[in-house]
Structures are given as C-alpha cells and as structure tokens.
Write a protein that holds these residues in place. Sequence first.
Motif, PDB file in Angstrom:
ATOM      1  N   VAL A  35       0.846  -1.286   0.129  1.00  0.00           N
ATOM      2  CA  VAL A  35       0.004  -0.225  -0.123  1.00  0.00           C
ATOM      3  C   VAL A  35       0.882   1.645  -0.151  1.00  0.00           C
ATOM      4  O   VAL A  35       0.019   2.078  -0.292  1.00  0.00           O
ATOM      5  CB  VAL A  35      -1.342  -0.147   1.264  1.00  0.00           C
ATOM      6  CG1 VAL A  35      -1.659   1.362   1.372  1.00  0.00           C
ATOM      7  CG2 VAL A  35      -2.074  -1.094   0.695  1.00  0.00           C
ATOM      8  N   PHE A  36       2.035   1.607   0.702  1.00  0.00           N
ATOM      9  CA  PHE A  36       3.009   2.650   0.912  1.00  0.00           C
ATOM     10  C   PHE A  36       3.541   2.546  -0.621  1.00  0.00           C
ATOM     11  O   PHE A  36       3.519   3.764  -0.702  1.00  0.00           O
ATOM     12  CB  PHE A  36       3.437   2.319   1.696  1.00  0.00           C
ATOM     13  CG  PHE A  36       4.735   3.715   2.470  1.00  0.00           C
ATOM     14  CD1 PHE A  36       4.734   4.699   2.453  1.00  0.00           C
ATOM     15  CD2 PHE A  36       6.206   2.850   1.372  1.00  0.00           C
ATOM     16  CE1 PHE A  36       5.014   5.549   3.253  1.00  0.00           C
ATOM     17  CE2 PHE A  36       6.538   4.480   1.920  1.00  0.00           C
ATOM     18  CZ  PHE A  36       6.789   5.217   2.070  1.00  0.00           C
ATOM     19  N   ALA A  37       3.928   1.266  -1.180  1.00  0.00           N
ATOM     20  CA  ALA A  37       5.157   1.193  -2.455  1.00  0.00           C
ATOM     21  C   ALA A  37       3.895   2.092  -3.572  1.00  0.00           C
ATOM     22  O   ALA A  37       4.726   3.434  -4.217  1.00  0.00           O
ATOM     23  CB  ALA A  37       5.535   0.275  -2.348  1.00  0.00           C
ATOM     24  N   VAL A  38       2.452   1.647  -3.155  1.00  0.00           N
ATOM     25  CA  VAL A  38       1.573   2.455  -4.379  1.00  0.00           C
ATOM     26  C   VAL A  38       1.077   3.240  -3.928  1.00  0.00           C
ATOM     27  O   VAL A  38       1.396   4.615  -5.369  1.00  0.00           O
ATOM     28  CB  VAL A  38       0.496   0.903  -4.521  1.00  0.00           C
ATOM     29  CG1 VAL A  38      -0.437   1.521  -5.088  1.00  0.00           C
ATOM     30  CG2 VAL A  38       0.583  -0.446  -5.101  1.00  0.00           C
ATOM     31  N   VAL A  43       2.306   8.996  -6.350  1.00  0.00           N
ATOM     32  CA  VAL A  43       2.249  10.908  -6.014  1.00  0.00           C
ATOM     33  C   VAL A  43       3.421  10.906  -6.678  1.00  0.00           C
ATOM     34  O   VAL A  43       3.115  12.068  -7.759  1.00  0.00           O
ATOM     35  CB  VAL A  43       2.940  10.634  -4.696  1.00  0.00           C
ATOM     36  CG1 VAL A  43       3.171  11.958  -4.305  1.00  0.00           C
ATOM     37  CG2 VAL A  43       1.172  10.169  -3.468  1.00  0.00           C
ATOM     38  N   TRP A  44       4.673  10.309  -6.591  1.00  0.00           N
ATOM     39  CA  TRP A  44       5.227  10.532  -8.179  1.00  0.00           C
ATOM     40  C   TRP A  44       4.782  10.742  -9.236  1.00  0.00           C
ATOM     41  O   TRP A  44       5.269  12.750 -10.029  1.00  0.00           O
ATOM     42  CB  TRP A  44       6.377   9.438  -7.630  1.00  0.00           C
ATOM     43  CG  TRP A  44       7.264   9.586  -8.464  1.00  0.00           C
ATOM     44  CD1 TRP A  44       9.128  10.453  -8.310  1.00  0.00           C
ATOM     45  CD2 TRP A  44       8.219   8.833  -9.987  1.00  0.00           C
ATOM     46  NE1 TRP A  44       9.953  10.386 -10.380  1.00  0.00           N
ATOM     47  CE2 TRP A  44       9.335   9.933 -10.751  1.00  0.00           C
ATOM     48  CE3 TRP A  44       7.209   8.083 -11.301  1.00  0.00           C
ATOM     49  CZ2 TRP A  44       9.798   8.853 -11.789  1.00  0.00           C
ATOM     50  CZ3 TRP A  44       7.978   7.605 -11.957  1.00  0.00           C
ATOM     51  CH2 TRP A  44       8.957   8.347 -12.051  1.00  0.00           C
TER      52      TRP A  44
END
Length: 78
Positions: A35-38, A43-44
């Motif tokens: 979830v954090f990586a997605v 955002v990037w």
Amino acid sequence: MPSMSAHLALTQLVPFAAEELDKNKVTPGVLGFVVFAVLAGSVWLLMKSMNRHMGRVSFEEAPDPSAAPDTQAATPGK
C-alpha cells in the motif's frame, strides 16, 4: 459444500496463527508495504505530470493598474 470445507480449513489454521503471533511485535507486513509503495508511486507520477503541465502554461501578468501612472489625470482638458 465448498463453504463448509473452507470454514473447517480456517478453524484448523487459527490455532497455528495464534501460536505464532507475538503480541510485543506488531508490523505492517507485506500488505502495508505494498500500500505504501503504491501511494508513493502514484504521488511521484502525479508530481511528474504536474511539472509537465505547469511547464506548458504560458502566463503573462497584466500590469497593475494602481502601480501605473494615471495618464488621464496628467492630461488636462480631456
């Protein structure tokens, strides 16, 4: 009855999960990382898209009418 066999399988796995659970150690696990990586990737990508769109904007600011000298007051007779 597929739901009955699934229920039996889950009830048999619950004691194994309870034995392996360390109550002093709580981690987000793989799902938290995914979830954090997605979120970080999205955002990037949004920032990259925003920079591209802001580069395409051509904006010329109009002169401030209060800062410019009043030409009508300087010419008497009009």
